[in-house]
Enzyme design. Sequence first.
Site, PDB file in Angstrom:
ATOM      1  CD  GLN A 174     -56.738  31.664 -50.047  1.00  0.00           C
ATOM      2  OE1 GLN A 174     -57.769  32.134 -49.586  1.00  0.00           O
ATOM      3  NE2 GLN A 174     -56.394  30.400 -49.881  1.00  0.00           N
ATOM      4  CG  HIS A 203     -50.693  29.329 -48.554  1.00  0.00           C
ATOM      5  ND1 HIS A 203     -51.893  29.365 -49.240  1.00  0.00           N
ATOM      6  CD2 HIS A 203     -50.004  30.425 -48.938  1.00  0.00           C
ATOM      7  CE1 HIS A 203     -51.913  30.433 -50.030  1.00  0.00           C
ATOM      8  NE2 HIS A 203     -50.792  31.099 -49.849  1.00  0.00           N
ATOM      9  CG  PHE A 204     -49.967  30.234 -41.743  1.00  0.00           C
ATOM     10  CD1 PHE A 204     -50.238  31.318 -40.927  1.00  0.00           C
ATOM     11  CD2 PHE A 204     -50.857  29.166 -41.759  1.00  0.00           C
ATOM     12  CE1 PHE A 204     -51.372  31.345 -40.139  1.00  0.00           C
ATOM     13  CE2 PHE A 204     -51.986  29.188 -40.968  1.00  0.00           C
ATOM     14  CZ  PHE A 204     -52.253  30.278 -40.157  1.00  0.00           C
ATOM     15  CG  HIS A 205     -47.159  33.812 -47.235  1.00  0.00           C
ATOM     16  ND1 HIS A 205     -46.617  33.711 -48.491  1.00  0.00           N
ATOM     17  CD2 HIS A 205     -48.502  33.723 -47.401  1.00  0.00           C
ATOM     18  CE1 HIS A 205     -47.587  33.566 -49.380  1.00  0.00           C
ATOM     19  NE2 HIS A 205     -48.746  33.565 -48.733  1.00  0.00           N
ATOM     20  CG  ASP A 262     -43.101  31.852 -52.394  1.00  0.00           C
ATOM     21  OD1 ASP A 262     -42.956  31.740 -53.636  1.00  0.00           O
ATOM     22  OD2 ASP A 262     -44.069  32.421 -51.878  1.00  0.00           O
ATOM     23  CB  ILE A 263     -40.189  28.726 -56.557  1.00  0.00           C
ATOM     24  CG1 ILE A 263     -41.570  28.766 -57.162  1.00  0.00           C
ATOM     25  CG2 ILE A 263     -39.833  27.367 -56.011  1.00  0.00           C
ATOM     26  CD1 ILE A 263     -41.684  27.926 -58.415  1.00  0.00           C
TER      27      ILE A 263
END
Length: 145
Positions: free
Chosen positions: A101, A107-109, A37-38
């Site tokens: 969201q 997507h998963f974190h 993740d940026i």
Amino acid sequence: MSLHGDYDDTNLFAKILRGEIPAVKVYEDADVLAFMDIFPQARGHVLIVPKNSRARNFIELPADRVASLMAVVHKLSKATAKALNPDGVTVTQFNGAPAGQTIFHLHFHIIPRYEGVRLAGHGHGNRADIAELEQIAKQIAAAIE
């Protein structure tokens, strides 16, 4: 956006999957892409997205894709814990804007947690240093079993 709706092919993750936007990759196979993740909430924050899918959220993912996706989430959670030695690991996923969201591609974190270190807010504006993300991605990738 609500829980239900149409898939938007211009979402950020769709662009990353098509190679239109660069990403610091951690893991990739035929079905899944994992990248840093940026705008990380903590050092080592990884995102996992299914490829070849127009699922906006987990509820829309076909049942026959769940097991393989969750196997990668599990594998990368273990690798992140091994590589970065955090005090804890948060694995999370949001379905719809009211649930938090912000990008409407499933997507998963995976978020490493460090004792005494607060999480940066979801969607905050502090962009990470790409060279540091590349180094962390290599550590995690090397720890994948």
